[in-house]
Design a protein around this motif. Structure first.
Motif, mmCIF file in Angstrom:
data_model
loop_
_atom_site.group_PDB
_atom_site.id
_atom_site.type_symbol
_atom_site.label_atom_id
_atom_site.label_comp_id
_atom_site.label_asym_id
_atom_site.label_seq_id
_atom_site.Cartn_x
_atom_site.Cartn_y
_atom_site.Cartn_z
ATOM 1 N N ARG A 36 0.859 -1.178 0.000
ATOM 2 C CA ARG A 36 0.000 0.000 0.000
ATOM 3 C C ARG A 36 0.897 1.230 0.000
ATOM 4 O O ARG A 36 1.940 1.231 0.651
ATOM 5 N N PHE A 37 0.503 2.247 -0.711
ATOM 6 C CA PHE A 37 1.282 3.472 -0.664
ATOM 7 C C PHE A 37 0.379 4.673 -0.902
ATOM 8 O O PHE A 37 -0.672 4.574 -1.529
ATOM 9 N N PHE A 38 0.808 5.798 -0.366
ATOM 10 C CA PHE A 38 0.028 7.014 -0.517
ATOM 11 C C PHE A 38 0.966 8.216 -0.447
ATOM 12 O O PHE A 38 2.027 8.172 0.178
ATOM 13 N N ASP A 44 4.711 -2.198 3.140
ATOM 14 C CA ASP A 44 4.964 -3.473 2.466
ATOM 15 C C ASP A 44 4.555 -4.641 3.363
ATOM 16 O O ASP A 44 4.932 -4.692 4.538
ATOM 17 N N THR A 45 3.804 -5.599 2.807
ATOM 18 C CA THR A 45 3.381 -6.767 3.582
ATOM 19 C C THR A 45 4.245 -7.993 3.329
ATOM 20 O O THR A 45 3.956 -9.055 3.865
ATOM 21 N N SER A 46 5.282 -7.876 2.498
ATOM 22 C CA SER A 46 6.161 -9.023 2.284
ATOM 23 C C SER A 46 6.961 -9.296 3.547
ATOM 24 O O SER A 46 6.951 -8.503 4.498
ATOM 25 N N ASP A 87 8.981 -0.775 4.759
ATOM 26 C CA ASP A 87 8.155 0.423 4.947
ATOM 27 C C ASP A 87 9.054 1.626 4.647
ATOM 28 O O ASP A 87 9.899 2.002 5.466
ATOM 29 N N THR A 88 8.845 2.209 3.468
ATOM 30 C CA THR A 88 9.812 3.170 2.938
ATOM 31 C C THR A 88 9.155 4.505 2.616
ATOM 32 O O THR A 88 8.122 4.558 1.954
ATOM 33 N N THR A 140 13.169 -1.799 7.573
ATOM 34 C CA THR A 140 13.195 -3.032 6.790
ATOM 35 C C THR A 140 13.790 -4.157 7.623
ATOM 36 O O THR A 140 14.559 -3.900 8.560
ATOM 37 N N LYS A 141 13.429 -5.369 7.279
ATOM 38 C CA LYS A 141 14.039 -6.541 7.914
ATOM 39 C C LYS A 141 15.191 -7.093 7.075
ATOM 40 O O LYS A 141 15.701 -8.167 7.360
ATOM 41 N N LEU A 142 15.567 -6.342 6.045
ATOM 42 C CA LEU A 142 16.749 -6.694 5.272
ATOM 43 C C LEU A 142 17.989 -6.434 6.121
ATOM 44 O O LEU A 142 18.125 -5.384 6.742
ATOM 45 N N ASN A 143 18.903 -7.393 6.150
ATOM 46 C CA ASN A 143 20.145 -7.232 6.923
ATOM 47 C C ASN A 143 21.264 -7.933 6.169
ATOM 48 O O ASN A 143 21.237 -9.145 5.989
ATOM 49 N N ARG A 144 22.223 -7.138 5.697
ATOM 50 C CA ARG A 144 23.334 -7.664 4.905
ATOM 51 C C ARG A 144 22.836 -8.443 3.682
ATOM 52 O O ARG A 144 23.394 -9.462 3.301
#
Length: 433
Positions: free
Chosen positions: A196-198, A221-223, A228-229, A259-263
């Motif tokens: 979703r974005f707005f 982001d629901t992935s 969430d950016t 984000t849950k992105l790490n390395r």
């Protein structure tokens, strides 16, 4: 008696004429109320030695049929509909991960309220295309299951409010992607989830000051990555007044969020994002001389994650899609691995118009990683050349071919464990109506 018959016959004839006129007027009215449109396209792609390996190959065709109608229900209200039929046939799995598939979707269905309160104000509700600038941030909202390469679908479920007092246009929007949209982030990792974005966009276009856009929006982001950016973008295009043959353009994007992105991989913890992206271009056009030649130089930078910090610096690719050769699928071959993040690219493009209906372009790319992904392998990824020929026999018919060649460098060889050159041939033909 004869006189009565003559009168009756005359009246009957007048009724027939009036009915015919009424039917013709009704047909004209419906013709004015409904505008049909559509296009048919067939796109063929062949790649040999995919990802610089000698055992991968792709050869497939993607046909697409789109049919739509704009229905003018009243002076101030339109109904927009469009259905799309797409398919892929052949050996495409190694490249697009979709093979021998058919997809049918109603990709546009929305109601547009126009000229509200006698002002340049409109509201559009329903599935619609949401795009600003050159598609760097928002372009493709559909995870195609069939025709992936030619990306004919790019709509979102959205509400859009537009206010356009010349020379400005202001848009406010809220949108949702179609189904599970593939999220690319880090490097060669993909995750599926809806987004979703707005946000809003301010657009200014005036001959003496150029074209300018300011875009701000937040993406939820629901992935599994939970990207969430918040993105803030400034885009411009400006012809130099004292040297009008030269046009400068570009876009700069700043991203914040979590984000849950790490390395480069999914983690159990949440990190802060602090990323940059953008491009700068200079185009010299010589339209007054034979063949109207031009040359363009571009630098494109999309940040990668610095392993020495706790924050995530990798650029969130958002909803980028295929716009034109050399646009945000950067390079026709490298774009399948460098998915609009962690790369610095130099591009030189030159083109001519051999005739009024043809265009020939050559694009040269040098790809470097922004951050190393394999220690000691360096950042030099690949070099690529694309040659594109477009022909427009009529205003409604278009066709063309593209030849691509890519040579791996140290980082790509280390990542893929191979060093073959990749060759591509693409061809397309289409008609719009």
């Amino acid at each position: 008696m004869k006189r009565k018959l003559v009168i009756i016959a005359g009246v009957w004839a007048l009724m027939v004429i009036e009915l015919a006129n009424a039917e013709e007027a009704l047909e004209r009215a419906w013709h004015d109320k409904i505008e049909f449109h559509g296009d048919i396209t067939a796109f063929y792609d062949f790649q040999d030695d995919l990802y610089f390996t000698d055992d991968l190959e792709a050869s497939f065709v993607e046909p697409t049929l789109r049919l739509g109608a704009n229905i003018h229900l009243a002076k101030w209200i339109d109904l927009n509909l469009r259905g799309a039929f797409t398919a892929v046939a052949g050996g495409s799995m190694d490249l697009t991960f979709a093979e021998d598939e058919i997809e049918t979707v109603l990709d546009l269905w929305n109601v547009e309220l126009k000229e509200l309160f006698d002002q340049p104000l409109s509201v559009k509700l329903g599935r619609q295309e949401v795009g600003f600038g050159d598609g760097f941030l928002i372009y493709d909202g559909v995870a195609e299951e069939a025709a992936v390469l030619s990306t004919p679908l790019r709509s979102f479920y959205a509400a859009m409010v537009t206010y356009a007092p010349e020379p400005f246009t202001f848009d406010l929007f809220a949108a949702l992607t179609e189904g599970d949209y593939v999220v690319y982030d880090g490097f060669i990792n993909s995750f599926k989830g809806r987004s979703r974005f707005f946000g809003g966009n301010a657009h200014l276009e005036k001959e003496d000051i150029g074209i300018w856009d300011v875009l701000v929006f937040y993406r939820d982001d629901t992935s599994d990555l939970k990207n969430d950016t918040l993105s803030m973008s400034l885009r411009g295009e400006y012809a130099i007044p004292f040297f009008p043959l030269l046009t400068l353009s570009g876009e700069i994007v700043k991203q914040y969020g979590n984000t849950k992105l790490n390395r480069g991989v999914l983690s159990d913890t949440t990190q802060n994002r602090d990323a940059w992206g953008g491009h700068v271009d200079a185009t010299l056009s010589l339209e007054e001389i034979r063949f109207s030649p031009y040359i363009k130089g571009s630098f494109i930078s999309l940040s990668g994650d610095d392993p020495d910090t706790y924050e995530v610096e990798s650029y969130d690719p958002m909803f980028f899609g295929w716009n034109d050769w050399g646009k945000w699928w950067i390079g026709s071959i490298a774009s399948w691995e460098l998915v609009t993040t962690n790369e610095n690219v130099l591009m030189i493009e030159a083109g001519i118009n051999p005739t009024q209906s043809t265009k020939l372009r050559v694009q040269l790319f040098d790809f470097r990683l922004d951050e190393e992904i394999i220690a000691g392998a360096g950042r030099e990824w690949s070099r690529e050349a694309n040659v594109i020929f477009d022909w427009y026999p009529t205003e409604k018919i278009y066709t063309g071919v593209e030849f691509g060649y890519a040579h791996p460098r140290k980082a790509a060889k280390a990542f893929n464990g191979a060093n073959e050159n990749t060759v591509e041939v693409s061809a397309w033909v289409g008609v719009s109506f």
